[in-house]
Design a protein around this motif. Structure first.
Motif, PDB file in Angstrom:
ATOM      1  N   LEU A   1      13.197   5.598  -1.883  1.00 42.61           N
ATOM      2  CA  LEU A   1      12.955   5.100  -3.240  1.00 42.61           C
ATOM      3  C   LEU A   1      14.187   5.281  -4.116  1.00 42.61           C
ATOM      4  CD1 LEU A   1       9.352   6.491  -3.869  1.00 42.61           C
ATOM      5  CD2 LEU A   1       9.979   4.103  -3.472  1.00 42.61           C
ATOM      6  N   GLY A   2      14.823   6.433  -3.993  1.00 47.35           N
ATOM      7  CA  GLY A   2      16.004   6.700  -4.809  1.00 47.35           C
ATOM      8  C   GLY A   2      17.139   5.744  -4.497  1.00 47.35           C
TER       9      GLY A   2
ATOM     10  N   HIS B   1       0.851  -1.194   0.000  1.00 52.42           N
ATOM     11  CA  HIS B   1       0.000   0.000   0.000  1.00 52.42           C
ATOM     12  C   HIS B   1       0.882   1.238   0.000  1.00 52.42           C
ATOM     13  CE1 HIS B   1      -3.304   2.689   0.679  1.00 52.42           C
ATOM     14  NE2 HIS B   1      -2.841   3.071   1.868  1.00 52.42           N
ATOM     15  N   TRP B   2       0.701   2.086  -1.011  1.00 54.91           N
ATOM     16  CA  TRP B   2       1.509   3.301  -1.135  1.00 54.91           C
ATOM     17  C   TRP B   2       0.587   4.520  -1.127  1.00 54.91           C
ATOM     18  CZ3 TRP B   2       6.422   4.757  -0.775  1.00 54.91           C
ATOM     19  CH2 TRP B   2       6.790   6.005  -1.266  1.00 54.91           C
ATOM     20  N   SER B   3       0.631   5.282  -0.036  1.00 60.60           N
ATOM     21  CA  SER B   3      -0.142   6.528   0.058  1.00 60.60           C
ATOM     22  C   SER B   3       0.588   7.489   1.000  1.00 60.60           C
ATOM     23  CB  SER B   3      -1.552   6.254   0.564  1.00 60.60           C
ATOM     24  OG  SER B   3      -1.499   5.609   1.833  1.00 60.60           O
ATOM     25  N   PRO B   4       1.731   8.016   0.601  1.00 64.94           N
ATOM     26  CA  PRO B   4       2.509   8.880   1.498  1.00 64.94           C
ATOM     27  C   PRO B   4       1.910  10.266   1.677  1.00 64.94           C
ATOM     28  CG  PRO B   4       3.542   8.804  -0.646  1.00 64.94           C
ATOM     29  CD  PRO B   4       2.386   7.838  -0.697  1.00 64.94           C
ATOM     30  N   GLN B   5       0.948  10.647   0.859  1.00 59.48           N
ATOM     31  CA  GLN B   5       0.422  12.007   0.925  1.00 59.48           C
ATOM     32  C   GLN B   5      -0.338  12.280   2.218  1.00 59.48           C
ATOM     33  OE1 GLN B   5      -0.466   9.745  -1.239  1.00 59.48           O
ATOM     34  NE2 GLN B   5      -2.658   9.372  -1.089  1.00 59.48           N
ATOM     35  N   ILE B   6      -0.755  11.243   2.960  1.00 59.55           N
ATOM     36  CA  ILE B   6      -1.491  11.476   4.197  1.00 59.55           C
ATOM     37  C   ILE B   6      -0.573  11.494   5.411  1.00 59.55           C
ATOM     38  CG2 ILE B   6      -3.584  10.408   3.291  1.00 59.55           C
ATOM     39  CD1 ILE B   6      -2.925   7.906   4.854  1.00 59.55           C
TER      40      ILE B   6
ATOM     41  N   ASP C   1      11.747  16.983   7.060  1.00 62.71           N
ATOM     42  CA  ASP C   1      11.762  16.204   8.283  1.00 62.71           C
ATOM     43  C   ASP C   1      10.526  15.321   8.399  1.00 62.71           C
ATOM     44  OD1 ASP C   1       9.972  18.232   8.550  1.00 62.71           O
ATOM     45  OD2 ASP C   1      10.595  18.854  10.560  1.00 62.71           O
ATOM     46  N   SER C   2       9.760  15.188   7.319  1.00 60.33           N
ATOM     47  CA  SER C   2       8.553  14.370   7.330  1.00 60.33           C
ATOM     48  C   SER C   2       8.800  13.082   6.554  1.00 60.33           C
ATOM     49  CB  SER C   2       7.385  15.132   6.707  1.00 60.33           C
ATOM     50  OG  SER C   2       7.604  15.325   5.317  1.00 60.33           O
ATOM     51  N   PRO C   3       8.161  11.980   6.977  1.00 59.91           N
ATOM     52  CA  PRO C   3       8.326  10.714   6.231  1.00 59.91           C
ATOM     53  C   PRO C   3       7.894  10.821   4.779  1.00 59.91           C
ATOM     54  CG  PRO C   3       7.308  10.333   8.371  1.00 59.91           C
ATOM     55  CD  PRO C   3       7.340  11.822   8.174  1.00 59.91           C
ATOM     56  N   LYS C   4       6.920  11.685   4.497  1.00 59.19           N
ATOM     57  CA  LYS C   4       6.454  11.836   3.116  1.00 59.19           C
ATOM     58  C   LYS C   4       7.585  12.252   2.190  1.00 59.19           C
ATOM     59  CE  LYS C   4       3.653  14.799   0.182  1.00 59.19           C
ATOM     60  NZ  LYS C   4       2.783  15.982   0.134  1.00 59.19           N
ATOM     61  N   THR C   5       8.324  13.273   2.565  1.00 60.12           N
ATOM     62  CA  THR C   5       9.410  13.758   1.715  1.00 60.12           C
ATOM     63  C   THR C   5      10.610  12.829   1.752  1.00 60.12           C
ATOM     64  OG1 THR C   5       8.675  16.019   2.141  1.00 60.12           O
ATOM     65  CG2 THR C   5      10.873  15.742   1.226  1.00 60.12           C
ATOM     66  N   LEU C   6      10.935  12.324   2.943  1.00 61.82           N
ATOM     67  CA  LEU C   6      12.110  11.459   3.064  1.00 61.82           C
ATOM     68  C   LEU C   6      11.916  10.132   2.345  1.00 61.82           C
ATOM     69  CD1 LEU C   6      13.061  12.062   6.801  1.00 61.82           C
ATOM     70  CD2 LEU C   6      14.192  12.975   4.771  1.00 61.82           C
TER      71      LEU C   6
ATOM     72  N   LEU D   1       7.005  13.564  -5.022  1.00 66.05           N
ATOM     73  CA  LEU D   1       7.265  13.831  -3.612  1.00 66.05           C
ATOM     74  C   LEU D   1       8.152  15.047  -3.402  1.00 66.05           C
ATOM     75  CD1 LEU D   1       7.870  10.153  -2.454  1.00 66.05           C
ATOM     76  CD2 LEU D   1       5.937  11.599  -1.803  1.00 66.05           C
ATOM     77  N   LEU D   2       9.018  15.351  -4.360  1.00 64.98           N
ATOM     78  CA  LEU D   2       9.965  16.451  -4.191  1.00 64.98           C
ATOM     79  C   LEU D   2       9.566  17.697  -4.968  1.00 64.98           C
ATOM     80  CD1 LEU D   2      13.366  14.530  -4.294  1.00 64.98           C
ATOM     81  CD2 LEU D   2      12.067  15.290  -2.311  1.00 64.98           C
ATOM     82  N   THR D   3       8.353  17.752  -5.462  1.00 69.59           N
ATOM     83  CA  THR D   3       7.881  18.925  -6.199  1.00 69.59           C
ATOM     84  C   THR D   3       7.195  19.888  -5.249  1.00 69.59           C
ATOM     85  OG1 THR D   3       7.556  17.614  -8.209  1.00 69.59           O
ATOM     86  CG2 THR D   3       6.416  19.731  -8.073  1.00 69.59           C
TER      87      THR D   3
END
Length: 478
Positions: free
Chosen positions: A451-452, A211-216, A441-446, A433-435
């Motif tokens: 992934l990279g 399940h991939w939904s990092p935006q929340i 410092d949030s899991p969403k951005t990190l 995610l990086l746009t």
């Protein structure tokens, strides 16, 4: 200004070259001795000493001067400058923009602040002028001292050739070090940020989650802030599109390479190969437009017609599904990406097939085999390791593609093997995610760095396998 300094350095180095060369020639004729090195090496030694130290000083000043100006002027901002961030920093940036002759931001300043901004810009401009003048003097002194040192060494007994070779070796080592340090910096930055991410999210969950939904997952106090960081759907979409791309590029590229290497005349090869390689020079965003505006609608229209044909029969459900297909699907992105990879596969395969020794072909012909039999049973088996390496390199190139997938495959993270579904890939999610403004410092951005790093490891493994295969091939047939 920078260009003028480079021109002056080039002229001074050329003059130093000529003077040192002439000095050695005159000394050799005057004493009747044979110089250790040719006069051109003495000239090159003098030119290098006149140019390289001055260039190092010039580059160092170009890098350090803006930081020096900012540090000095930031410590002494006018009293009328805003006292609250980010307006205080914006005041400094606007002053630097005015001093550089650029247009400042549209921030509304008071009358006192505008006057202070103009005065601060004048101060920055004056300091910049002083640093520029001092830099020119430093560059001139470095060039002059280097030229004088080399001039004093311009003697028939001086080993100028060895000195020039040391300079060349040092320059080559510096370029190699830059490449290695750049790679090391990329790896360390990925690893550091990924470790921060894996302190919040379990690596097992990341690598095996579905399940991939990092935006929340923006704030810890937000409802549903746990998010979903399972990367499996992203890698499924990545490998699905990569597989479709390779199914498109591999046969077409290989057949084109076989034709160019074995069947085409010199005239045909001279025209077809450059035209085929024009595809490699097309920007990927153009391929994205081609997929979104041409290939996607064409595929949708074709599947709709097929669905209408199947409607009302035993395949009624399939017909309804095909009539609901959208423009964005994995098939569109994979086919267009495969078209992009055709020159990559064909060029590498063509070079590999041409590297097969002609004696193998001649031996096959001597045994009575036809040209097609020779290609199928002799040339291709001999070139197979190299062709396999070319395919793996093309696959790693497909894994890293972003623009085509963004415009042609959609953004839905799902686990599916259906090429007609909309999917997303690892690189698309990294860009997403990086746009914009992000909190690092949030899991969403990190999660983008996680992934990279994973994608880096996957492509590194593919490249290592490809290089090993190609090296094994070269050991046999070089």
């Amino acid at each position: 200004m920078f260009g003028l300094v480079l021109i002056c350095l080039a002229v001074f180095s050329a003059a130093t070259y000529g003077l040192a060369r002439r000095k050695v020639l005159q000394a050799a004729h005057g004493t009747g001795t044979r110089p250790h090195s040719r006069p051109k090496y003495h000239g090159a030694h003098a030119a290098l000493w006149a140019a390289i130290p001055a260039l190092l000083v010039l580059v160092g000043l170009a890098v350090a001067a803006p930081r020096i100006i900012t540090a000095v002027t930031w410590a002494d901002l006018p009293a009328a400058a805003p006292s609250v961030e980010p307006f205080r920093s914006q005041f400094q940036y606007d002053a630097e923009a005015i001093a550089a002759g650029s247009i400042p931001s549209a921030v509304a300043y008071s009358a006192d602040q505008r006057a202070a901004l103009a005065a601060h810009a004048d101060r920055i401009s004056a300091l910049s002028g002083m640093l520029r003048l001092g830099g020119l003097v430093a560059v001139g002194l470095a060039a002059l001292m280097g030229g004088l040192y080399a001039w004093s060494r311009a003697r028939p007994d001086y080993r100028a050739r060895n000195a020039v070779e040391r300079w060349v070796g040092g320059l080559l080592f510096a370029t190699s070090a830059i490449a290695v340090l750049t790679t090391l910096g990329i790896v360390l930055s990925l690893v550091w940020e990924s470790l921060r991410f894996f302190q919040t999210v379990s690596p097992l969950e990341f690598l095996t989650g579905t399940h991939w939904s990092p935006q929340i997952a923006i704030r810890a106090d937000q409802v549903g802030s746990s998010g979903g960081f399972g990367a499996v759907p992203l890698f499924v979409g990545t490998f699905l599109i990569m597989g479709i791309a390779m199914l498109t590029a591999a046969p077409i590229g290989l057949m084109a390479a076989i034709y160019l290497a074995e069947y085409a005349s010199a005239f045909q090869r001279a025209w077809i190969k450059p035209l085929l390689e024009v595809l490699a020079g097309i920007p990927t965003v153009v391929y994205g437009f081609f997929a979104a505006l041409t290939v996607g609608p064409a595929f949708r229209a074709g599947f709709n017609r097929l669905g209408e044909y199947l409607l009302g029969g035993p395949l009624n459900d399939l017909g309804l599904y095909l009539m609901g297909v959208q423009n964005q699907m994995a098939l569109v992105a994979g086919v267009v990406m495969g078209i992009m990879l055709i020159p990559f596969v064909s060029s590498l395969s063509d070079d590999i097939i041409n590297a097969v020794p002609q004696s193998l072909r001649d031996g096959s012909y001597a045994m009575g085999a036809t040209q097609s039999e020779t290609i199928k049973r002799v040339v291709l088996p001999a070139a197979l390791p190299g062709v396999a390496g070319a395919m793996l390199l093309a696959a790693s190139r497909a894994i890293g593609e972003t623009m085509i997938v963004t415009m042609a495959a959609g953004l839905q993270a799902r686990i599916t093997a259906n090429p007609l579904d909309s999917v997303t890939t690892v690189t698309v999610q990294i860009v997403t995610l990086l746009t914009g403004d992000q909190e690092f410092d949030s899991p969403k951005t990190l999660s983008a760095f996680g992934l990279g790093l994973t994608l880096f490891v996957v492509t590194l493994i593919l490249n290592i396998v490809a290089l090993r295969i190609v090296q094994h091939y070269r050991e046999q047939y070089d």
